[in-house]
Design a protein around this motif. Sequence first.
Motif, PDB file in Angstrom:
ATOM      1  N   THR A 130       0.823  -1.209   0.000  1.00  0.00           N
ATOM      2  CA  THR A 130       0.000   0.000   0.000  1.00  0.00           C
ATOM      3  C   THR A 130       0.856   1.258   0.000  1.00  0.00           C
ATOM      4  OG1 THR A 130      -0.137   0.102   2.409  1.00  0.00           O
ATOM      5  CG2 THR A 130      -1.811  -1.198   1.274  1.00  0.00           C
ATOM      6  N   SER A 161       0.022   5.897  -0.791  1.00  0.00           N
ATOM      7  CA  SER A 161      -1.032   6.884  -1.025  1.00  0.00           C
ATOM      8  C   SER A 161      -0.443   8.085  -1.741  1.00  0.00           C
ATOM      9  CB  SER A 161      -1.693   7.318   0.287  1.00  0.00           C
ATOM     10  OG  SER A 161      -0.747   7.955   1.124  1.00  0.00           O
ATOM     11  N   GLN A 167      -5.844   6.294  -1.994  1.00  0.00           N
ATOM     12  CA  GLN A 167      -5.162   5.076  -1.556  1.00  0.00           C
ATOM     13  C   GLN A 167      -4.680   4.280  -2.767  1.00  0.00           C
ATOM     14  OE1 GLN A 167      -4.836   4.110   1.894  1.00  0.00           O
ATOM     15  NE2 GLN A 167      -3.303   2.807   0.923  1.00  0.00           N
ATOM     16  N   GLU A 187      -9.368   5.472  -4.647  1.00  0.00           N
ATOM     17  CA  GLU A 187      -8.224   4.564  -4.629  1.00  0.00           C
ATOM     18  C   GLU A 187      -7.952   3.999  -6.015  1.00  0.00           C
ATOM     19  OE1 GLU A 187      -9.726   1.316  -1.792  1.00  0.00           O
ATOM     20  OE2 GLU A 187     -10.924   3.141  -1.550  1.00  0.00           O
TER      21      GLU A 187
END
Length: 675
Positions: A209, A211, A221, A259
């Motif tokens: 992950t 951002s 995201q 996202e």
Amino acid sequence: MKRKTIKFCLYYFLFCIASTAMAYSLPDSAIDYDIEVRINPTTRVLEGRSVITFNRTREQTLILGAQFEVTQARINGQPFDPETDQSHMWQIPVAMLRPHQIEIHWRGELHPLDETLDHEQTLNRPIAVSAVSGETGTYLPNASYWYPRVMHGLVHYTVQIELPSGQRGLVAGRLVEEEETDSGYRARFEFTHPAEGIDLMAGPYEITTDSVTGIKGELIQLRTYFHPEISQLADDYLESVKRYFKLYESWIGAYPFTEFSIVSSPTPTGFGMPTLTYLGINVLQLPFIRDTSLGHEVLHNWWGNAVYPDYQSGNWSEGLTTFMADYTYKELESDDAAREMRLSWLRDFAALEPGQDSPLAAFTSRTHGASKIVGYNKSAMLFFMLRDLVGEEMFNRSLKGLWAMQRFKVTAWPHLQKAFEMISAQNLQPFFDQWLNRTGAPNLTITDVRQEQADTGYRLNITLTQDEPPYQLRVPVAVQTATGEETHILDLKQSGQSFALDINGKAQSVVLDPDVRLFRQLAPDEAPPILREVMVNPTTVTFLLPDTDATQQIAATLAEKLQRRAPRIIAANQPIPATPTLIIGLQHEVDAWLSAKNLPSRPEAVNDKGSAQAWTLTGPDGGSLAIVSAQDAASLEAIIRPLPHYGRQSYIVFNGRQAVDRGVWPIKVQRVAVE
């Protein structure tokens, strides 16, 4: 400057009013899905529960795939037994209450995942067997009817996915929650914008992950869902996504979702959905993908997945995305790289036989090589020519205006035309009409050039001709003089038209469209043969030279992969036809065949290089020849997969499966000497 600003605001205001009237607004919360689905990739069993809420009273049609059975169904809490026809379509009776709900429980066995398929086979897999599962991956495309799918209308949804431990899954949308325990994995997603359907992916993913902050200050995201063998690529891919977000948010407007994920597939796919892209493991490992295909898929979150094409009037999103992604990256690289891409589009089009193309307005999706040449390349060239016509500033303003008004609306070619007309204050009807509704391309020729002395220098009289019915074109010509080169734009509107140009010095030659800024038919000398000519032309014939059964079977498989159909094979001793011709054999067989046919021997570009080579030349009757040569059967077999991806080349050299050299024979521009 002030007048210009006021003018733009007025046109933008008019565009907003017109867009409100002409846009196809999507249903506002008309249909909501709440789905829970449990998948076991080992047994390939799927069990699901779906609650569908209809906020408008109308008769509905649902479809569920043939491999599934309904175990329970209710309408507004009351049991019902849906009647299906042979296509598993259900006619759901109109409910008396508003809103009303249908609850359906279903189960079934998914088809086995086949990791041997290539990209074209994956793309063209029958819908009935496209929902697949295995321990290395599960893919349930919307078109497979893996859930009870409403036939008409766009939907909002939440989907909860349950998988065994070690598996991860997702659908397009915002990740609301996820949990992993010893008993398995569970994740819930929601998509609050109108959507065309639901695609589901799962696999033994490792999730990374990150951002990025969007232009409006919101946090977006970013994730990768990668198979373990490529998890080390995650950080580089996430950094590349940030770069594309910066480019397209400044060019178009704010990213429309919360996202974005990059998901690996065990098969060589290349799909884009809202909030994610699904790319094959082998594709993701290619070093150039982060600088090419990834940006294309990111951009689809603006064009295609947030502004929806109206497929009945043509899919414009692939062309605009190709122009703003693949082509733009070439412009950022260099002018020469951009010109070479435009030229490659014209070369591809020249490889088609008359009648193989179709009007751009008829393109909906890519199904074969010819459809890609029209729907991607010709469409991208349309936007390039449109930018030349209205100017870069107005072109970019029009894109921003289109985005501002058409987000999450079905948008047709006329909407794009109206946006560009209102913001540029130009009548673009002739432009769009000729490029959207006609097949073929203009065939331009300089038929006469005369020069005379004038008071201030020289006057050049140029006559251009084109086929009937004429296109309306802005034709660039370059005039070479003793002191340099001058470029002039000629407004050609007739089948034959003469133009008088005052030039500074005595002209030596005139070149037609030297920078390749028009979509047009290349003259025979302009278009050197490329491999694609034998790949997309339905009249191609094939010579298979190997004299052993095993090697000949390998050659036949390669011919089928190149042409994506059963090859039309003729005996090696037959005359060379005037149609495109493919020749496949081992090196000594190819050399002997070329000598027997009095054809040029292998060119210097491929001679004594690599384990296998392919090159093109023009046959004795003008047809294109593509020759494939390998040092042995294993080397020939090694290029079955990679060679079909190099159709734009005139020659290519392989070491095993690796392409080590390639190129295109030089182009010859339409140059007319001036006396």
